[in-house]
Design a protein around this motif. Structure first.
Motif, PDB file in Angstrom:
ATOM      1  N   VAL A  37       0.880  -1.175   0.000  1.00 47.79           N
ATOM      2  CA  VAL A  37       0.000   0.000   0.000  1.00 47.79           C
ATOM      3  C   VAL A  37       0.914   1.221   0.000  1.00 47.79           C
ATOM      4  N   LEU A  38       0.619   2.171  -0.851  1.00 46.18           N
ATOM      5  CA  LEU A  38       1.432   3.386  -0.940  1.00 46.18           C
ATOM      6  C   LEU A  38       0.643   4.582  -0.405  1.00 46.18           C
ATOM      7  N   TYR A  39       1.167   5.176   0.672  1.00 46.44           N
ATOM      8  CA  TYR A  39       0.585   6.400   1.223  1.00 46.44           C
ATOM      9  C   TYR A  39       1.319   7.585   0.601  1.00 46.44           C
ATOM     10  N   GLU A  40       0.684   8.188  -0.393  1.00 48.65           N
ATOM     11  CA  GLU A  40       1.298   9.322  -1.081  1.00 48.65           C
ATOM     12  C   GLU A  40       1.294  10.583  -0.229  1.00 48.65           C
ATOM     13  N   CYS A  41       0.542  10.552   0.874  1.00 50.05           N
ATOM     14  CA  CYS A  41       0.428  11.715   1.768  1.00 50.05           C
ATOM     15  C   CYS A  41       1.612  11.851   2.720  1.00 50.05           C
ATOM     16  N   ASP A  42       2.465  10.828   2.814  1.00 53.29           N
ATOM     17  CA  ASP A  42       3.546  10.832   3.796  1.00 53.29           C
ATOM     18  C   ASP A  42       4.847  11.393   3.228  1.00 53.29           C
ATOM     19  N   TRP A  43       5.626  12.038   4.093  1.00 58.59           N
ATOM     20  CA  TRP A  43       6.933  12.583   3.738  1.00 58.59           C
ATOM     21  C   TRP A  43       7.987  11.961   4.669  1.00 58.59           C
ATOM     22  N   HIS A  44       9.260  12.249   4.411  1.00 63.62           N
ATOM     23  CA  HIS A  44      10.282  11.798   5.366  1.00 63.62           C
ATOM     24  C   HIS A  44      11.449  12.777   5.425  1.00 63.62           C
ATOM     25  N   THR A  45      12.217  12.680   6.503  1.00 61.64           N
ATOM     26  CA  THR A  45      13.309  13.606   6.822  1.00 61.64           C
ATOM     27  C   THR A  45      14.519  12.843   7.338  1.00 61.64           C
ATOM     28  N   THR A  46      15.603  13.566   7.564  1.00 62.07           N
ATOM     29  CA  THR A  46      16.759  13.039   8.304  1.00 62.07           C
ATOM     30  C   THR A  46      16.775  13.765   9.652  1.00 62.07           C
ATOM     31  N   PRO A  47      16.333  13.106  10.726  1.00 62.47           N
ATOM     32  CA  PRO A  47      16.085  13.789  12.007  1.00 62.47           C
ATOM     33  C   PRO A  47      17.241  14.600  12.576  1.00 62.47           C
ATOM     34  N   GLN A  48      18.445  14.009  12.603  1.00 64.00           N
ATOM     35  CA  GLN A  48      19.534  14.713  13.279  1.00 64.00           C
ATOM     36  C   GLN A  48      19.915  16.008  12.568  1.00 64.00           C
ATOM     37  N   VAL A  49      19.666  16.094  11.259  1.00 66.99           N
ATOM     38  CA  VAL A  49      19.973  17.327  10.527  1.00 66.99           C
ATOM     39  C   VAL A  49      19.000  18.429  10.953  1.00 66.99           C
ATOM     40  N   PHE A  50      17.713  18.074  11.052  1.00 68.42           N
ATOM     41  CA  PHE A  50      16.729  19.053  11.516  1.00 68.42           C
ATOM     42  C   PHE A  50      17.053  19.514  12.931  1.00 68.42           C
ATOM     43  N   MET A  51      17.370  18.561  13.812  1.00 70.22           N
ATOM     44  CA  MET A  51      17.654  18.902  15.209  1.00 70.22           C
ATOM     45  C   MET A  51      18.852  19.845  15.309  1.00 70.22           C
ATOM     46  N   LYS A  52      19.885  19.577  14.523  1.00 71.44           N
ATOM     47  CA  LYS A  52      21.087  20.425  14.541  1.00 71.44           C
ATOM     48  C   LYS A  52      20.763  21.836  14.078  1.00 71.44           C
ATOM     49  N   GLU A  53      19.997  21.940  12.986  1.00 67.80           N
ATOM     50  CA  GLU A  53      19.647  23.258  12.458  1.00 67.80           C
ATOM     51  C   GLU A  53      18.724  24.018  13.408  1.00 67.80           C
ATOM     52  N   MET A  54      17.794  23.310  14.024  1.00 69.53           N
ATOM     53  CA  MET A  54      16.870  23.969  14.942  1.00 69.53           C
ATOM     54  C   MET A  54      17.595  24.474  16.183  1.00 69.53           C
ATOM     55  N   LYS A  55      18.507  23.689  16.730  1.00 71.68           N
ATOM     56  CA  LYS A  55      19.268  24.129  17.910  1.00 71.68           C
ATOM     57  C   LYS A  55      20.098  25.367  17.589  1.00 71.68           C
ATOM     58  N   ALA A  56      20.720  25.366  16.414  1.00 73.84           N
ATOM     59  CA  ALA A  56      21.536  26.519  16.005  1.00 73.84           C
ATOM     60  C   ALA A  56      20.652  27.757  15.826  1.00 73.84           C
ATOM     61  N   TYR A  57      19.477  27.567  15.227  1.00 75.07           N
ATOM     62  CA  TYR A  57      18.564  28.699  15.025  1.00 75.07           C
ATOM     63  C   TYR A  57      18.108  29.271  16.373  1.00 75.07           C
ATOM     64  N   LEU A  58      17.685  28.382  17.285  1.00 77.54           N
ATOM     65  CA  LEU A  58      17.165  28.835  18.573  1.00 77.54           C
ATOM     66  C   LEU A  58      18.213  29.632  19.340  1.00 77.54           C
ATOM     67  N   THR A  59      19.443  29.154  19.312  1.00 70.92           N
ATOM     68  CA  THR A  59      20.525  29.859  20.008  1.00 70.92           C
ATOM     69  C   THR A  59      20.719  31.248  19.415  1.00 70.92           C
ATOM     70  N   SER A  60      20.702  31.331  18.078  1.00 70.81           N
ATOM     71  CA  SER A  60      20.889  32.631  17.417  1.00 70.81           C
ATOM     72  C   SER A  60      19.701  33.565  17.656  1.00 70.81           C
TER      73      SER A  60
END
Length: 414
Positions: free
Chosen positions: A187-210
């Motif tokens: 079954v293919l759920y065309e509504c779903d997406w995916h990410t690389t979690p640690q990259v998002f976490m790294k960018e978000m931490k850097a943004y929040l600090t700034s």
């Protein structure tokens, strides 16, 4: 503007900080770890509106009891003579009902869709570079029975307005031509997406600090001072912190801290494992190997194999039997793939906070006026992380929430 303290620096804590900061509040994050490991870093990276069926569903407890003697099973509940565990087990068993599923479908779908879309919004607004692939998600089945079950769920999803379709084996092979698969169909759920979690976490931490958010790592909250149903201060190993508003987003540890407030927050830590491989297997589509409950995700520079739900208390012990189960299941579905011993030796785990009914806790308890609870997301923490952060900010800012949050109320009874 309010002074806000967030207890917990995982995906929920960071997203809460992001939206609170956007509203002009002063934000401090306290986390007991180094903030570079755990469930927010080792998950499958899915943004999955497709996962509309809560963990507590008919037959799940029966399977759990059956699998209790098999430490390599997809769901492993380790028996413990512990009052909190027994209360949670009783409530979980009670929640494994059709009524709970029907109640949960829309509530899960709505926050999952909001969460998915907010990742795209954040990426565009902040010019983040994290992977955000809109390729869909395959539910690969090896048996006719499982394929029938997945098609039933797909029909429910279609009624809820989600984009999903059934694939024959040939259609599956056409979608994934570069990897050999042992399957009946998918079954293919065309509504779903995916990410690389640690990259998002790294960018978000850097943004929040700034952006002026203060982040204190390795700062464990040991005690909480309460007066007149309000938190006055939280006390860590090193110092004390005062604020106007507090957010409890400590994941599987939230239950421990909630006791200091007199709350009966039923939570169990659901351990999941991941194996990473930098080898190119030809896999282009994220997939769940349905019978084995294993997730396969092509990420930035590597492929992740993740899964299992182990209810065995709060610990980061690596159960090699369960790691081996992930590797074996991968080979069963993709016969050409052999996970190397070094890759298995480098396996990591994370603890997901699991509520008895499979729904998150989001909102204020009547027992504490200046505390907003945001935990209990089970396997959907990554999907719901951004939406939860936005809801937390709306609650604290006294705004109308983007969603009806009644289903997530932390004081709900089981």
């Amino acid at each position: 503007m309010k002074n806000c303290i967030i207890i917990g620096g995982g995906i929920i804590g960071l997203c809460s900080a992001y939206y609170l900061n956007k509203e002009g509040h002063q934000v401090t994050i306290l986390d007991q770890s180094s903030m570079d490991f755990g469930a927010s870093y080792v998950n499958a990276g899915y943004l999955s509106p497709s996962h509309i069926i809560p963990l507590a569903a008919p037959g799940v407890m029966k399977k759990g009891l059956k699998w209790m003697l098999n430490s390599s099973s997809p769901l492993y509940i380790k028996p413990r003579l512990n009052a909190d565990f027994l209360r949670w087990t009783w409530a979980f068993n009670k929640s494994c009902s059709l009524e709970n599923v029907n109640r949960g479908i829309s509530a899960i779908k709505d926050i999952a869709i909001l969460g998915r879309d907010l990742y795209a919004e954040i990426k565009e607004e902040e010019k983040f570079t994290f992977q955000l692939a809109q390729d869909g998600l395959l539910m690969i089945c090896q048996t006719e029975k499982m394929l029938e079950e997945e098609i039933k769920v797909a029909k429910i999803a279609q009624k809820e307005g989600l984009a999903v379709r059934e694939l024959s084996l040939k259609e599956l092979q056409d979608i994934e031509p570069n990897v050999k698969m042992n399957a009946k169909g998918a079954v293919l759920y065309e509504c779903d997406w995916h990410t690389t979690p640690q990259v998002f976490m790294k960018e978000m931490k850097a943004y929040l600090t700034s952006a002026g958010v203060v982040i204190h790592k390795n700062e464990k909250v040991q005690d909480i001072t309460i007066e007149h149903e309000k938190i006055i201060a939280v006390h860590t190993t090193n110092t004390s912190y005062k604020a106007d508003e507090f957010v409890l987003a400590a994941g599987s540890w939230s239950n421990i801290l909630s006791k200091k407030l007199g709350l009966k927050l039923l939570l169990e830590a659901g351990k999941g494992y991941r194996i990473n491989s930098k080898r190119d297997f030809g896999i282009s589509m994220p997939a769940i190997l349905t019978e084995a409950k294993i997730a396969v995700t092509p990420m930035q520079g590597f492929t992740r194999f993740a899964g299992t739900m182990e209810i065995s208390g709060i610990n980061h012990n690596i159960n090699k039997v369960r790691v081996e189960a992930i590797a074996q299941a991968t080979h069963n579905y993709y016969p050409g793939i052999e996970i190397l011993q070094q890759e298995k030796d480098d396996a990591a785990c994370g603890l997901r906070p699991v509520s008895p009914d499979g729904m998150p806790y989001i909102g204020k308890s009547h027992l504490c006026k200046n505390l907003t609870i945001a935990t209990g997301h089970a396997m959907m923490g990554w999907t719901m992380g951004t939406a939860t952060g936005k809801l937390v900010s709306e609650i604290i800012s006294n705004k109308k929430t983007s969603l009806n949050i009644d289903a997530y109320h932390p004081d709900r009874r089981f």
